[in-house]
Design an enzyme around this catalytic site. Structure first.
Site, short mmCIF file in Angstrom:
data_model
loop_
_atom_site.label_atom_id
_atom_site.label_comp_id
_atom_site.label_asym_id
_atom_site.label_seq_id
_atom_site.Cartn_x
_atom_site.Cartn_y
_atom_site.Cartn_z
CB SER A 158 -27.44 -96.71 -18.68
OG SER A 158 -28.68 -96.13 -18.37
CG ASP B 268 -30.25 -99.48 -11.83
OD1 ASP B 268 -30.83 -98.38 -11.77
OD2 ASP B 268 -29.53 -99.83 -12.78
CG HIS C 69 -28.03 -96.92 -13.44
ND1 HIS C 69 -28.58 -97.96 -14.15
CD2 HIS C 69 -27.82 -95.93 -14.35
CE1 HIS C 69 -28.70 -97.62 -15.42
NE2 HIS C 69 -28.24 -96.40 -15.58
#
EC number: 3.1.2.12
Length: 287
Positions: A154, A231, A265
């Protein structure tokens, strides 16, 4: 620079340790995690740096990703720093507004060197990750300084990509899980960059992987990216991998992009594919 050991746990024949030190770049105490595989007892090993995402510390990756077995087998020293100056834990930065939101300030250093007040004194994560931390690791642990790679998740995937792209030849390989690929165009990036780097958006491009690819001088770099198809942040337009892939394709930079059906995620997603990423780096680091 004195290191203070916080913890040490045996894991897959090696040792998972956490240390604290006084950071020059960040002007505060910082913690980082380091895994020493069994091979490190008898010789120097390659170093693989992991950069975590928003709200994380050095703890998330070492407790949730399940990377130890693979790192042990491939003989990699794996280093996981904190994601921002966490000075408040030890009485430090006390910057007004630092703890007001989860996606800016504490836990959200974005791996940039801030140029704006009041952030510029402490928020220098780019220099910390690319210069200070590797020097510290090279001086204190059995690693080969010529063999290092970087990966992350991320915000940390963004960090890994920009560190590799801004320093051709420094890292043997790079990979990312669900990286923020084009921060100048997404809400997280706009918020962080305007705070840390100011309103001149031309300065933001120096920390945007999609822009950095366009001027990358072509030193060999194989990029692996895994992205969960379910996600929520992908669907919300925070990650923008398509822009990065398009830029790589145009520059003929090899990138393997895998859209993983049904994954989100979280660290469940990371744990599922972590072995592939360790293998990707080991291929280059142990060549």
């Amino acid at each position: 620079m004195a290191l203070k050991q916080i913890s040490s746990n045996k894991c897959f024949g090696g040792l998972q340790k956490v240390f604290e030190h006084d950071s020059v770049e960040l002007n505060c105490k910082m913690k980082f995690a380091v895994y020493l595989p069994p091979k490190a007892e008898t010789g120097k090993c390659p170093a693989l740096y992991w950069l975590s995402g928003l709200t994380c510390t050095e703890q998330n990756f070492i407790s949730k990703s399940g990377y130890h077995q693979s790192a042990s087998e491939h003989g990699l020293v794996v280093i996981a720093p904190d994601t921002s100056p966490h000075c408040f834990l030890i009485g430090g930065c006390n910057i007004k507004g630092e703890d007001e939101s989860w996606d800016f300030g504490t836990g959200a250093g974005f791996y940039v060197d801030a140029t704006e007040d009041p952030w510029k004194t402490n928020y220098r994560m780019y220099s910390y990750v690319t210069e200070e931390l590797p020097q510290l690791i090279n001086a204190n642990f059995p690693v080969d300084p010529q063999r290092m790679s970087i990966f992350g998740h991320s915000m940390g995937g963004h960090g890994a990509l920009i560190c590799a792209l801004k320093n051709p030849g420094k890292y043997k390989s790079v990979s990312a899980f669900a990286p923020i690929c084009n921060p100048v165009l997404c809400p997280w990036g706009k918020k962080a960059f305007s705070g840390y780097l100011g309103t001149d958006q031309s300065k933001w491009k120096a920390y945007d992987a999609t822009h950095l690819v366009k001027s990358y001088p072509g030193s060999q770099l194989d990029i692996l990216i895994d992205q969960g198809k379910d996600d929520q942040f992908l669907l919300d337009g925070q990650l923008l991998p398509d822009n990065f892939i398009a830029a790589c394709t145009e520059k003929k930079i090899p990138v393997v992009f895998r859209l993983q059906e049904g994954y989100d995620h979280s660290y469940y997603f990371i744990a599922t594919f972590i072995t592939d990423h360790i293998r990707h780096h080991a291929k280059y680091l142990n060549a």
